[in-house]
Design a protein around this motif. Structure first.
Motif, mmCIF file in Angstrom:
data_model
loop_
_atom_site.group_PDB
_atom_site.id
_atom_site.type_symbol
_atom_site.label_atom_id
_atom_site.label_comp_id
_atom_site.label_asym_id
_atom_site.label_seq_id
_atom_site.Cartn_x
_atom_site.Cartn_y
_atom_site.Cartn_z
ATOM 1 N N LEU A 24 0.813 -1.222 0.000
ATOM 2 C CA LEU A 24 0.000 0.000 0.000
ATOM 3 C C LEU A 24 0.849 1.277 0.000
ATOM 4 O O LEU A 24 0.317 2.372 -0.138
ATOM 5 C CB LEU A 24 -0.973 0.026 1.174
ATOM 6 C CG LEU A 24 -2.214 -0.853 1.009
ATOM 7 C CD1 LEU A 24 -3.045 -0.869 2.284
ATOM 8 C CD2 LEU A 24 -3.060 -0.392 -0.174
ATOM 9 N N MET A 25 2.177 1.150 0.095
ATOM 10 C CA MET A 25 3.065 2.309 -0.059
ATOM 11 C C MET A 25 3.281 2.631 -1.532
ATOM 12 O O MET A 25 3.662 3.741 -1.874
ATOM 13 C CB MET A 25 4.428 2.038 0.589
ATOM 14 C CG MET A 25 4.390 1.958 2.091
ATOM 15 S SD MET A 25 6.019 1.597 2.819
ATOM 16 C CE MET A 25 6.945 3.057 2.391
ATOM 17 N N GLN A 26 3.048 1.662 -2.396
ATOM 18 C CA GLN A 26 3.369 1.793 -3.816
ATOM 19 C C GLN A 26 2.256 2.512 -4.574
ATOM 20 O O GLN A 26 1.068 2.209 -4.402
ATOM 21 C CB GLN A 26 3.601 0.421 -4.425
ATOM 22 C CG GLN A 26 4.714 -0.358 -3.763
ATOM 23 C CD GLN A 26 4.729 -1.821 -4.164
ATOM 24 O OE1 GLN A 26 3.918 -2.273 -4.972
ATOM 25 N NE2 GLN A 26 5.651 -2.582 -3.603
ATOM 26 N N HIS A 31 -3.271 3.147 -6.848
ATOM 27 C CA HIS A 31 -4.164 3.362 -7.994
ATOM 28 C C HIS A 31 -5.118 2.185 -8.163
ATOM 29 O O HIS A 31 -6.296 2.365 -8.461
ATOM 30 C CB HIS A 31 -3.361 3.594 -9.278
ATOM 31 C CG HIS A 31 -2.886 5.001 -9.429
ATOM 32 N ND1 HIS A 31 -3.696 6.022 -9.855
ATOM 33 C CD2 HIS A 31 -1.681 5.558 -9.182
ATOM 34 C CE1 HIS A 31 -3.024 7.153 -9.876
ATOM 35 N NE2 HIS A 31 -1.793 6.896 -9.462
ATOM 36 N N GLN A 32 -4.618 0.978 -7.966
ATOM 37 C CA GLN A 32 -5.447 -0.218 -8.094
ATOM 38 C C GLN A 32 -6.523 -0.268 -7.016
ATOM 39 O O GLN A 32 -7.673 -0.606 -7.283
ATOM 40 C CB GLN A 32 -4.562 -1.467 -8.014
ATOM 41 C CG GLN A 32 -5.293 -2.758 -8.235
ATOM 42 C CD GLN A 32 -4.348 -3.960 -8.181
ATOM 43 O OE1 GLN A 32 -3.134 -3.833 -8.122
ATOM 44 N NE2 GLN A 32 -4.923 -5.151 -8.204
ATOM 45 N N VAL A 33 -6.173 0.071 -5.785
ATOM 46 C CA VAL A 33 -7.093 -0.043 -4.650
ATOM 47 C C VAL A 33 -8.030 1.151 -4.547
ATOM 48 O O VAL A 33 -9.240 0.995 -4.348
ATOM 49 C CB VAL A 33 -6.306 -0.209 -3.329
ATOM 50 C CG1 VAL A 33 -7.235 -0.226 -2.128
ATOM 51 C CG2 VAL A 33 -5.476 -1.490 -3.364
ATOM 52 N N PHE A 34 -7.475 2.379 -4.685
ATOM 53 C CA PHE A 34 -8.246 3.596 -4.433
ATOM 54 C C PHE A 34 -8.596 4.384 -5.693
ATOM 55 O O PHE A 34 -9.346 5.353 -5.620
ATOM 56 C CB PHE A 34 -7.470 4.529 -3.491
ATOM 57 C CG PHE A 34 -6.977 3.859 -2.233
ATOM 58 C CD1 PHE A 34 -7.871 3.383 -1.284
ATOM 59 C CD2 PHE A 34 -5.623 3.709 -1.991
ATOM 60 C CE1 PHE A 34 -7.423 2.761 -0.132
ATOM 61 C CE2 PHE A 34 -5.163 3.098 -0.834
ATOM 62 C CZ PHE A 34 -6.059 2.621 0.091
ATOM 63 N N GLU A 78 -14.621 5.385 3.202
ATOM 64 C CA GLU A 78 -14.756 4.543 2.008
ATOM 65 C C GLU A 78 -13.398 3.965 1.596
ATOM 66 O O GLU A 78 -13.289 2.776 1.282
ATOM 67 C CB GLU A 78 -15.350 5.344 0.853
ATOM 68 C CG GLU A 78 -15.505 4.542 -0.418
ATOM 69 C CD GLU A 78 -16.048 5.355 -1.588
ATOM 70 O OE1 GLU A 78 -16.156 4.787 -2.676
ATOM 71 O OE2 GLU A 78 -16.361 6.551 -1.409
ATOM 72 N N GLN A 79 -12.355 4.777 1.624
ATOM 73 C CA GLN A 79 -11.023 4.295 1.261
ATOM 74 C C GLN A 79 -10.497 3.288 2.276
ATOM 75 O O GLN A 79 -9.834 2.323 1.896
ATOM 76 C CB GLN A 79 -10.055 5.470 1.131
ATOM 77 C CG GLN A 79 -10.326 6.337 -0.079
ATOM 78 C CD GLN A 79 -9.549 7.637 -0.049
ATOM 79 O OE1 GLN A 79 -9.303 8.215 1.023
ATOM 80 N NE2 GLN A 79 -9.147 8.106 -1.219
ATOM 81 N N LEU A 80 -10.817 3.493 3.559
ATOM 82 C CA LEU A 80 -10.404 2.523 4.572
ATOM 83 C C LEU A 80 -11.080 1.177 4.315
ATOM 84 O O LEU A 80 -10.448 0.122 4.436
ATOM 85 C CB LEU A 80 -10.721 3.044 5.972
ATOM 86 C CG LEU A 80 -10.189 2.202 7.136
ATOM 87 C CD1 LEU A 80 -8.671 2.092 7.113
ATOM 88 C CD2 LEU A 80 -10.662 2.786 8.464
ATOM 89 N N ALA A 85 -10.617 -4.397 2.168
ATOM 90 C CA ALA A 85 -10.895 -5.405 1.136
ATOM 91 C C ALA A 85 -9.587 -5.872 0.486
ATOM 92 O O ALA A 85 -9.401 -7.074 0.263
ATOM 93 C CB ALA A 85 -11.854 -4.839 0.084
ATOM 94 N N TRP A 86 -8.692 -4.943 0.183
ATOM 95 C CA TRP A 86 -7.397 -5.294 -0.408
ATOM 96 C C TRP A 86 -6.616 -6.235 0.508
ATOM 97 O O TRP A 86 -6.009 -7.202 0.061
ATOM 98 C CB TRP A 86 -6.589 -4.035 -0.691
ATOM 99 C CG TRP A 86 -5.183 -4.288 -1.097
ATOM 100 C CD1 TRP A 86 -4.064 -4.188 -0.320
ATOM 101 C CD2 TRP A 86 -4.711 -4.718 -2.381
ATOM 102 N NE1 TRP A 86 -2.930 -4.517 -1.029
ATOM 103 C CE2 TRP A 86 -3.303 -4.844 -2.307
ATOM 104 C CE3 TRP A 86 -5.330 -5.004 -3.595
ATOM 105 C CZ2 TRP A 86 -2.528 -5.239 -3.385
ATOM 106 C CZ3 TRP A 86 -4.557 -5.404 -4.665
ATOM 107 C CH2 TRP A 86 -3.176 -5.524 -4.557
ATOM 108 N N GLU A 87 -6.646 -5.945 1.802
ATOM 109 C CA GLU A 87 -5.920 -6.755 2.780
ATOM 110 C C GLU A 87 -6.708 -7.988 3.224
ATOM 111 O O GLU A 87 -6.253 -8.731 4.090
ATOM 112 C CB GLU A 87 -5.572 -5.904 4.019
ATOM 113 C CG GLU A 87 -4.659 -4.726 3.727
ATOM 114 C CD GLU A 87 -3.236 -5.128 3.380
ATOM 115 O OE1 GLU A 87 -2.894 -6.326 3.509
ATOM 116 O OE2 GLU A 87 -2.465 -4.244 2.988
#
Length: 120
Positions: A24-26, A31-34, A78-80, A85-87
């Motif tokens: 999530l630092m990258q 861009h993929q997640v948010f 929403e981003q959290l 979901a990503w994690e």
């Protein structure tokens, strides 16, 4: 004046600080997640934890005397949820928990981060 202060506190509290130390630092992952790059709030260090490799992705676990470098990002609710979901949290290997990190300027922040469920 009091209403202005209340409004600023409400606006500030709408954001969640998240300490990230891996994918999530990258920018590509953000861009993929948010759907956008998330600005860095601060570079930070999480003391008495260590970063380990668990297959393809890193994880952190308590480890006296060690430290994990990462950064703090600020997310909307929403981003959290998108980060959860990503994690694959809470149904996967990670859980989201509160930790205290120290920023480069010496300030301390109580932030969310993702840790292994089986740890701590």
């Amino acid at each position: 004046m009091a209403a202005h202060f209340w409004f600023n506190q409400q606006l500030f509290s709408m954001y969640h600080k998240l300490f990230v130390y891996g994918s999530l630092m990258q920018n590509k992952t953000q861009h993929q997640v948010f759907g956008q790059k998330i600005a860095t709030f601060a570079q930070a260090v999480l003391k008495d934890w260590e970063k380990i490799k668990t297959g393809e992705y890193p994880a952190i676990r308590p480890a006296s005397g060690k430290a994990v470098k990462g950064k703090i990002i600020q997310l909307t609710q929403e981003q959290l949820a998108q980060a959860d979901a990503w994690e694959e949290c809470p149904n996967g290997a990670y859980k989201r928990e509160k930790v205290t990190v120290r920023s480069e300027d010496g300030s301390f922040f109580n932030v969310w981060t993702y840790t292994l469920k089986s740890e701590k």
